[in-house]
Design an enzyme around this catalytic site. Structure first.
Site, PDB file in Angstrom:
ATOM      1  N   THR A 150       0.815  -1.216   0.000  1.00  0.00           N
ATOM      2  CA  THR A 150       0.000   0.000   0.000  1.00  0.00           C
ATOM      3  C   THR A 150       0.852   1.270   0.000  1.00  0.00           C
ATOM      4  O   THR A 150       1.908   1.323   0.618  1.00  0.00           O
ATOM      5  CB  THR A 150      -0.921  -0.020   1.234  1.00  0.00           C
ATOM      6  OG1 THR A 150      -1.679  -1.222   1.199  1.00  0.00           O
ATOM      7  CG2 THR A 150      -1.863   1.165   1.251  1.00  0.00           C
ATOM      8  N   GLU A 151       0.361   2.295  -0.708  1.00  0.00           N
ATOM      9  CA  GLU A 151       0.996   3.617  -0.699  1.00  0.00           C
ATOM     10  C   GLU A 151      -0.067   4.653  -0.373  1.00  0.00           C
ATOM     11  O   GLU A 151      -1.256   4.350  -0.457  1.00  0.00           O
ATOM     12  CB  GLU A 151       1.608   3.906  -2.079  1.00  0.00           C
ATOM     13  CG  GLU A 151       2.694   2.912  -2.441  1.00  0.00           C
ATOM     14  CD  GLU A 151       3.353   3.220  -3.791  1.00  0.00           C
ATOM     15  OE1 GLU A 151       2.969   4.228  -4.423  1.00  0.00           O
ATOM     16  OE2 GLU A 151       4.231   2.440  -4.170  1.00  0.00           O
ATOM     17  N   ILE A 172     -25.799  -4.733  23.082  1.00  0.00           N
ATOM     18  CA  ILE A 172     -26.691  -5.501  23.952  1.00  0.00           C
ATOM     19  C   ILE A 172     -26.236  -5.433  25.405  1.00  0.00           C
ATOM     20  O   ILE A 172     -27.044  -5.320  26.317  1.00  0.00           O
ATOM     21  CB  ILE A 172     -26.773  -6.972  23.475  1.00  0.00           C
ATOM     22  CG1 ILE A 172     -27.524  -7.033  22.143  1.00  0.00           C
ATOM     23  CG2 ILE A 172     -27.477  -7.853  24.513  1.00  0.00           C
ATOM     24  CD1 ILE A 172     -27.519  -8.407  21.503  1.00  0.00           C
ATOM     25  N   GLU A 191      -6.517  -6.847   3.597  1.00  0.00           N
ATOM     26  CA  GLU A 191      -6.594  -7.954   2.629  1.00  0.00           C
ATOM     27  C   GLU A 191      -7.786  -7.763   1.691  1.00  0.00           C
ATOM     28  O   GLU A 191      -8.489  -8.689   1.323  1.00  0.00           O
ATOM     29  CB  GLU A 191      -6.698  -9.278   3.382  1.00  0.00           C
ATOM     30  CG  GLU A 191      -6.087 -10.445   2.655  1.00  0.00           C
ATOM     31  CD  GLU A 191      -4.565 -10.470   2.752  1.00  0.00           C
ATOM     32  OE1 GLU A 191      -3.982  -9.580   3.394  1.00  0.00           O
ATOM     33  OE2 GLU A 191      -3.976 -11.375   2.159  1.00  0.00           O
ATOM     34  N   THR A 207     -10.859  -4.602   1.113  1.00  0.00           N
ATOM     35  CA  THR A 207     -12.043  -4.197   1.873  1.00  0.00           C
ATOM     36  C   THR A 207     -13.246  -5.046   1.452  1.00  0.00           C
ATOM     37  O   THR A 207     -13.213  -5.715   0.424  1.00  0.00           O
ATOM     38  CB  THR A 207     -12.403  -2.732   1.584  1.00  0.00           C
ATOM     39  OG1 THR A 207     -12.664  -2.616   0.179  1.00  0.00           O
ATOM     40  CG2 THR A 207     -11.296  -1.774   1.972  1.00  0.00           C
TER      41      THR A 207
END
Lengths: 418, 365
Positions: A139-140, A369, A395, A397
């Site tokens: 990723t960049e 809850i 990994e 979206t």
């Protein structure tokens, strides 16, 4: 072939063992390392390294198959074992599971695309006496799921026969432990994806192994995150980083195809169900905690009643169980296909879509809850909800995986369905 | 071992059922619904595939052994063709399978060979009652032991082929426990509504109300004989019958919607090329797969006498019913206005899809 749901013996045994690890080595320190982000839980790291080495599975959590004796050939269950391992460890603490020592995605890239010499050179270190890490830098800032937009460049300096790499990488899981020198850790590496020919698009993408300590690489910061805080997420800059020619994985000639890139994508087919498994471990922890607390307060889930007779809380819990169980079966099917060499692009993406959905829903609902009990940091549930969210993001979206599923069922290419 | 592929025998059966579903049921589904009728020829052709016959051992005239996983696979495949037709073909199972599972030796000998010999013949069962909180474990129809007889009182709804049935397996509440009782058609106090049930969907399938007013039957007509039977596994089998039929209906709507989306153009592209539609389809496919695996697992547990089979079957049925509503709703949505028109099959599939939340007792594996 047949349809069967009996958990194989080796997996059952392993689940029992790892549950002890989760309960004794992870849960008791879970909160401490959530509050003290970027601290390293050496007790867990060293214990896991020792334990995995003793079990003969050096190199971290990877697909392992014991050599089979005699003529009796049993079908392979390596991926199934791995998914089950991950699920239990994530049930303990998913952030800590992520820093289980080993080569991780970095080693996976070498294993998938490296030559025998490269594998020998880069992978044996994970079997050494001290824990060692490797990481993948894909990723960049401007290229997330759209990995073809990667700007990092690698240029060959023909005089020295070295690659000169420049660029910015972010969201590198384990980047710090793989690159920074720690006394208690072995020498690791990072695998950096860069283009050797920007005009060629994806066909020009290659992966480079950069050894820990190489000049020009700088860990700029460790991200402060919503959850999985014990797992370091690094931002790395590369300025005129020089690596030997033979540190590039795959061929240096750019052909008009995307084999290099496809290799990276194929790794995802194998790893998506594993990420699904890690999310489902967290979801199971949350659901079990919810049921426990409800039971302490006299609420028992009356299975078998029609919806009209159930309380809202009972309905929610029953729906959560349906989500969790079915998502786990989808994950198992995807890894079973991988074990049996069946193409599982559709199933692995579906398992990730489903796991991303149900992991976030189950943990968020459980907090809702239980009200104040869900929201307080006195218990781990609020942490699990924060930890869980990443499942729907990394990994690929949930949206990217929906796209992959849709292309698969419609028979569309990336061009036809953007 | 985990394994996710039908065996060879099952695959062969799926192929045969699939042919019938595709060529006979699917092509006539809408016409049958509009005419409120299922041709006997169609039913007999489905009957001849031998799904029930293959579940009954040779000693009772059949040619196999009951396997819940196999039945789940076959039911999904057939319901993919048409729900009403599938329920009609398998109506005799509603009577025969509980006898196979829980009947006394005498009941098995008496009924099983007769039911499966020759052509489809009307044997049926009555479980559903007309109340909002209908609960198979707390029936309002009552059974009472009166010296050597059993007295039945109550009203049953949605009973397929009740009018022509030779015998009806009536479920009733005996001291708080659900038990089955074999009621012959000529029993005094048994009346079957003149008019057929009129429902949101399933109009091709003839269903009736069945009223029991002080119906007296011999003790030996209690399912399992005088001492009765366990209802749990019958209920699990009914839940899985419903779940597998739901899978077939969902798959049918998904396939129609997928093909339509690849044909239909808007703004110069196929609508399937729009992420809004493509994502709907991706989620439909994912949810079908999720509930299919849950159903398979529960059926496998049934075949292997696993302790938690009842909870598993309950979860599979609950999940499959929800999923099928979601998928069939989207099937209509993807067709847009055309989906609302009755000549397009997704319309009926959505009406049928709603039924699984309450149609318990109309299919069994």
């Amino acid at each position: 072939m047949t349809i069967e749901f009996e958990t194989p013996k080796p997996i059952v045994n392993q689940q029992v063992m790892l549950k002890t690890v989760a309960e004794n080595m992870m849960r008791p320190i879970s909160r401490e390392f959530d509050e003290n982000e970027h601290e390293i839980p050496w007790s867990y790291v060293e214990f896991m390294h020792m334990a995995m080495k003793a079990a003969g599975g050096g190199g971290g959590l990877t697909v392992t198959e014991k050599p089979q004796e005699g003529d009796e050939k049993r079908p392979p269950i390596g991926y199934q074992k791995l998914a089950a391992q991950i699920e239990v460890l994530a049930w303990g603490d998913v952030g800590m599971y992520l820093i289980t020592p080993g080569g991780g995605l970095g080693a996976a890239a070498v294993a998938a695309a490296g030559t025998p010499e490269q594998k020998e050179k880069f992978l044996t270190r994970f079997n050494s006496d001290i824990p060692t890490y490797a990481a993948m830098c894909m990723t960049e800032p401007g290229a997330g799921s759209d990995t073809s937009a990667i700007r990092t460049r690698a240029v060959l300096d023909e005089k020295t026969n070295e690659w000169v790499i420049n660029g910015e990488k972010i969201f590198v899981t384990g980047g710090d432990k793989s690159f920074t020198h720690y006394e208690k850790l072995g020498k690791g590496f990072i695998v950096v994806w860069a283009s050797i020919d920007p005009t060629a698009g994806r066909a020009g993408m290659r992966a480079f192994v950069i050894e820990s300590g190489t000049a020009g690489v700088k860990i700029n910061k460790l991200e402060k995150k919503m959850g999985i805080r014990v797992s370091d997420t690094a931002a790395i800059s590369l300025v005129d980083v020089r690596v030997p020619f033979e540190n590039m994985l795959g061929s240096a000639t750019v052909e008009k195809n995307n084999t290099g890139f496809r290799g990276a994508m194929a790794t995802f087919d194998a790893t998506r169900p594993l990420v699904a498994a890690s999310g489902l471990g967290v979801a199971r922890a949350a659901l079990e905690f919810l049921k426990e607390k409800l039971e302490e307060n006299g609420v028992k889930i009356r299975y078998g009643l029609p919806r009209q007779k159930l309380s809202n809380v009972e309905r929610e819990v029953i729906d959560m169980e349906i989500m969790l169980k079915s998502a786990w079966l989808m994950t198992l099917k995807a890894v079973w296909m991988a074990d049996n060499k069946k193409s599982n692009a559709l199933e692995s993406s579906m398992s990730k879509v489903k796991a991303g959905d149900v992991t976030t829903k189950i943990t968020q609902k459980a907090v809702e809850i239980l009200g104040p009990i869900g929201y307080t940091r006195e218990f781990l549930l609020e942490k699990w909800m924060r930890d869980a969210k990443i499942t729907d993001i990394y990994e690929g979206t949930g949206q990217i995986n929906r796209l992959v599923v849709a292309r698969n069922i419609l028979g569309y290419s990336g061009k036809e369905l953007r | 071992m985990y394994s996710f592929e039908p065996n060879e025998e099952q695959q062969m059966l799926i192929d045969v059922v699939s042919k019938y579903a595709e060529n006979d049921l699917r092509t006539s589904s809408n016409e049958n619904e509009e005419n409120k009728e299922l041709p006997k020829k169609l039913i007999n052709k489905g009957w001849e595939l031998g799904l029930l016959q293959a579940s009954i051992p040779e000693s009772y005239g059949g040619f196999g052994e009951r396997n819940a996983v196999t039945n789940v696979l076959a039911l999904e495949e057939m319901a993919y063709g048409d729900l009403a037709g599938t329920l009609a073909v398998l109506t005799p199972s509603l009577f025969a399978t509980p006898i196979l599972l829980a009947g006394s030796e005498e009941q098995k000998k008496n009924y099983l060979p007769k039911i499966i010999a020759g052509e489809w013949s009307p044997y049926t069962a009555a479980l559903i009652e007309m109340s909002f909180d209908f609960d198979p474990n707390a029936l309002k129809t009552t059974a009472e032991i009166v010296s050597d007889k059993i007295k039945l009182n109550g009203t049953k709804a949605f009973v397929p082929y009740a009018k022509e049935a030779h015998e009806i397996l009536v479920y009733a509440n005996l001291n708080g426990v659900t038990q089955g009782f074999i009621v012959p058609k000529d029993a005094v106090g048994l009346s079957i509504s003149e008019e057929r049930e009129k429902l949101m969907g399933l109009n091709a399938l003839p269903m009736y109300k069945v009223e029991l007013r002080d119906v007296m039957i011999p003790l030996s007509n209690r399912l399992g004989g005088a001492s009765g039977h366990d209802f749990e596994l019958i209920l699990a089998s009914l839940r899985l019958g419903s779940a597998s039929a739901a899978l077939g209906v969902a798959k049918s709507s998904f396939e129609y919607a997928k093909n339509y989306a690849k044909e239909r153009e808007a703004f110069g592209v196929k609508i399937a090329q729009k992420q809004a539609v493509a994502f709907m389809l991706a989620e439909m496919r994912t949810e079908i797969e999720a509930m299919r695996l849950l159903t398979w697992e529960a059926a496998w547990k049934l075949d292997n006498n696993k302790e938690d089979v009842c909870v598993s079957a309950y979860l599979a049925h609950t999940g499959a019913a929800d999923m099928t509503m979601m998928v069939t709703d989207r099937g209509v949505q993807i067709y847009g206005g055309h989906g609302y028109i009755r000549e397009n099959p997704v319309e009926l599939l959505m009406r049928n899809g709603r039924g699984f939340a309450m149609l318990l007792g109309l299919a069994i594996v």
